[in-house]
Design a protein around this motif. Structure first.
Motif, PDB file in Angstrom:
ATOM      1  N   GLY A  28      -0.397   7.313  12.717  1.00 28.68           N
ATOM      2  CA  GLY A  28      -1.269   6.815  11.654  1.00 28.68           C
ATOM      3  C   GLY A  28      -0.983   7.473  10.315  1.00 28.68           C
ATOM      4  O   GLY A  28      -0.945   6.796   9.281  1.00 28.68           O
ATOM      5  N   TYR A  29      -0.754   8.764  10.325  1.00 31.16           N
ATOM      6  CA  TYR A  29      -0.439   9.476   9.081  1.00 31.16           C
ATOM      7  C   TYR A  29       0.876   8.989   8.493  1.00 31.16           C
ATOM      8  O   TYR A  29       0.984   8.760   7.282  1.00 31.16           O
ATOM      9  CB  TYR A  29      -0.391  10.983   9.347  1.00 31.16           C
ATOM     10  N   ALA A  30       1.890   8.833   9.343  1.00 31.95           N
ATOM     11  CA  ALA A  30       3.194   8.366   8.863  1.00 31.95           C
ATOM     12  C   ALA A  30       3.093   6.953   8.296  1.00 31.95           C
ATOM     13  O   ALA A  30       3.757   6.628   7.308  1.00 31.95           O
ATOM     14  CB  ALA A  30       4.211   8.414   9.997  1.00 31.95           C
ATOM     15  N   ALA A  31       2.255   6.126   8.882  1.00 32.22           N
ATOM     16  CA  ALA A  31       2.071   4.772   8.359  1.00 32.22           C
ATOM     17  C   ALA A  31       1.327   4.792   7.033  1.00 32.22           C
ATOM     18  O   ALA A  31       1.658   4.029   6.119  1.00 32.22           O
ATOM     19  CB  ALA A  31       1.330   3.912   9.370  1.00 32.22           C
ATOM     20  N   LEU A  32       0.343   5.682   6.914  1.00 32.78           N
ATOM     21  CA  LEU A  32      -0.396   5.779   5.645  1.00 32.78           C
ATOM     22  C   LEU A  32       0.457   6.344   4.512  1.00 32.78           C
ATOM     23  O   LEU A  32       0.259   5.994   3.346  1.00 32.78           O
ATOM     24  CB  LEU A  32      -1.647   6.642   5.838  1.00 32.78           C
ATOM     25  N   MET A  33       1.402   7.195   4.845  1.00 31.02           N
ATOM     26  CA  MET A  33       2.295   7.767   3.831  1.00 31.02           C
ATOM     27  C   MET A  33       3.494   6.858   3.530  1.00 31.02           C
ATOM     28  O   MET A  33       4.370   7.237   2.767  1.00 31.02           O
ATOM     29  CB  MET A  33       2.810   9.133   4.304  1.00 31.02           C
ATOM     30  N   SER A  34       3.534   5.695   4.161  1.00 30.02           N
ATOM     31  CA  SER A  34       4.605   4.709   4.007  1.00 30.02           C
ATOM     32  C   SER A  34       5.946   5.206   4.527  1.00 30.02           C
ATOM     33  O   SER A  34       6.993   4.770   4.070  1.00 30.02           O
ATOM     34  CB  SER A  34       4.737   4.262   2.542  1.00 30.02           C
ATOM     35  N   TRP A  35       5.921   6.119   5.464  1.00 26.19           N
ATOM     36  CA  TRP A  35       7.154   6.554   6.123  1.00 26.19           C
ATOM     37  C   TRP A  35       7.535   5.569   7.210  1.00 26.19           C
ATOM     38  O   TRP A  35       8.690   5.520   7.630  1.00 26.19           O
ATOM     39  CB  TRP A  35       6.986   7.942   6.728  1.00 26.19           C
ATOM     40  N   LEU A  36       6.556   4.823   7.694  1.00 26.85           N
ATOM     41  CA  LEU A  36       6.758   3.784   8.707  1.00 26.85           C
ATOM     42  C   LEU A  36       6.201   2.471   8.165  1.00 26.85           C
ATOM     43  O   LEU A  36       5.403   2.473   7.225  1.00 26.85           O
ATOM     44  CB  LEU A  36       6.033   4.167  10.002  1.00 26.85           C
ATOM     45  N   PRO A  37       6.600   1.347   8.754  1.00 20.71           N
ATOM     46  CA  PRO A  37       6.043   0.065   8.298  1.00 20.71           C
ATOM     47  C   PRO A  37       4.523   0.009   8.477  1.00 20.71           C
ATOM     48  O   PRO A  37       3.954   0.702   9.316  1.00 20.71           O
ATOM     49  CB  PRO A  37       6.729  -0.963   9.204  1.00 20.71           C
ATOM     50  N   SER A  38       3.891  -0.827   7.697  1.00 24.41           N
ATOM     51  CA  SER A  38       2.428  -0.883   7.699  1.00 24.41           C
ATOM     52  C   SER A  38       1.864  -1.357   9.033  1.00 24.41           C
ATOM     53  O   SER A  38       0.751  -0.991   9.394  1.00 24.41           O
ATOM     54  CB  SER A  38       1.935  -1.783   6.570  1.00 24.41           C
ATOM     55  N   TRP A  39       2.593  -2.174   9.800  1.00 28.66           N
ATOM     56  CA  TRP A  39       2.085  -2.650  11.082  1.00 28.66           C
ATOM     57  C   TRP A  39       1.936  -1.519  12.093  1.00 28.66           C
ATOM     58  O   TRP A  39       1.203  -1.644  13.063  1.00 28.66           O
ATOM     59  CB  TRP A  39       2.941  -3.774  11.661  1.00 28.66           C
ATOM     60  N   SER A  40       2.633  -0.404  11.876  1.00 28.31           N
ATOM     61  CA  SER A  40       2.477   0.719  12.797  1.00 28.31           C
ATOM     62  C   SER A  40       1.092   1.357  12.673  1.00 28.31           C
ATOM     63  O   SER A  40       0.621   1.995  13.614  1.00 28.31           O
ATOM     64  CB  SER A  40       3.583   1.750  12.592  1.00 28.31           C
ATOM     65  N   LEU A  41       0.440   1.168  11.533  1.00 25.25           N
ATOM     66  CA  LEU A  41      -0.943   1.641  11.393  1.00 25.25           C
ATOM     67  C   LEU A  41      -1.870   0.859  12.331  1.00 25.25           C
ATOM     68  O   LEU A  41      -2.788   1.436  12.909  1.00 25.25           O
ATOM     69  CB  LEU A  41      -1.424   1.514   9.948  1.00 25.25           C
ATOM     70  N   LEU A  42      -1.612  -0.418  12.500  1.00 20.16           N
ATOM     71  CA  LEU A  42      -2.409  -1.213  13.441  1.00 20.16           C
ATOM     72  C   LEU A  42      -2.229  -0.710  14.869  1.00 20.16           C
ATOM     73  O   LEU A  42      -3.192  -0.644  15.639  1.00 20.16           O
ATOM     74  CB  LEU A  42      -2.019  -2.688  13.353  1.00 20.16           C
TER      75      LEU A  42
END
Length: 75
Positions: A28-42
């Motif tokens: 979740g942190y990596a997705a919020l920092m845009s290190w991963l694509p946004s769908w990984s936050l889901l």
């Protein structure tokens, strides 16, 4: 009606619930920092909710079992 099946798990080690939360929060942190694509936050939110419900059901089952054991011990 069939007799209830016995409980397979006798003791719960709650320390094992700490292990999966670390990678879930890291995802979740990596997705919020845009290190991963946004769908990984889901995926992280879904995994967190499943972890939370699993923990909640486990706590409920343990407390229910302890309460039932106390009732059986009373004369």
């Amino acid at each position: 009606m069939n007799a209830p099946r016995p409980v397979l798990i006798r003791n719960v080690n709650f320390l094992w619930y700490l292990a999966p939360i670390v990678p879930i929060l890291a995802l979740g942190y990596a997705a919020l920092m845009s290190w991963l694509p946004s769908w990984s936050l889901l995926i992280a939110v879904f995994a967190f909710l499943m972890w939370l419900f699993s923990l909640g059901f486990t706590v409920f089952a343990v407390l229910k079992r302890k309460r039932q054991e106390r009732k059986e011990q009373r004369p």
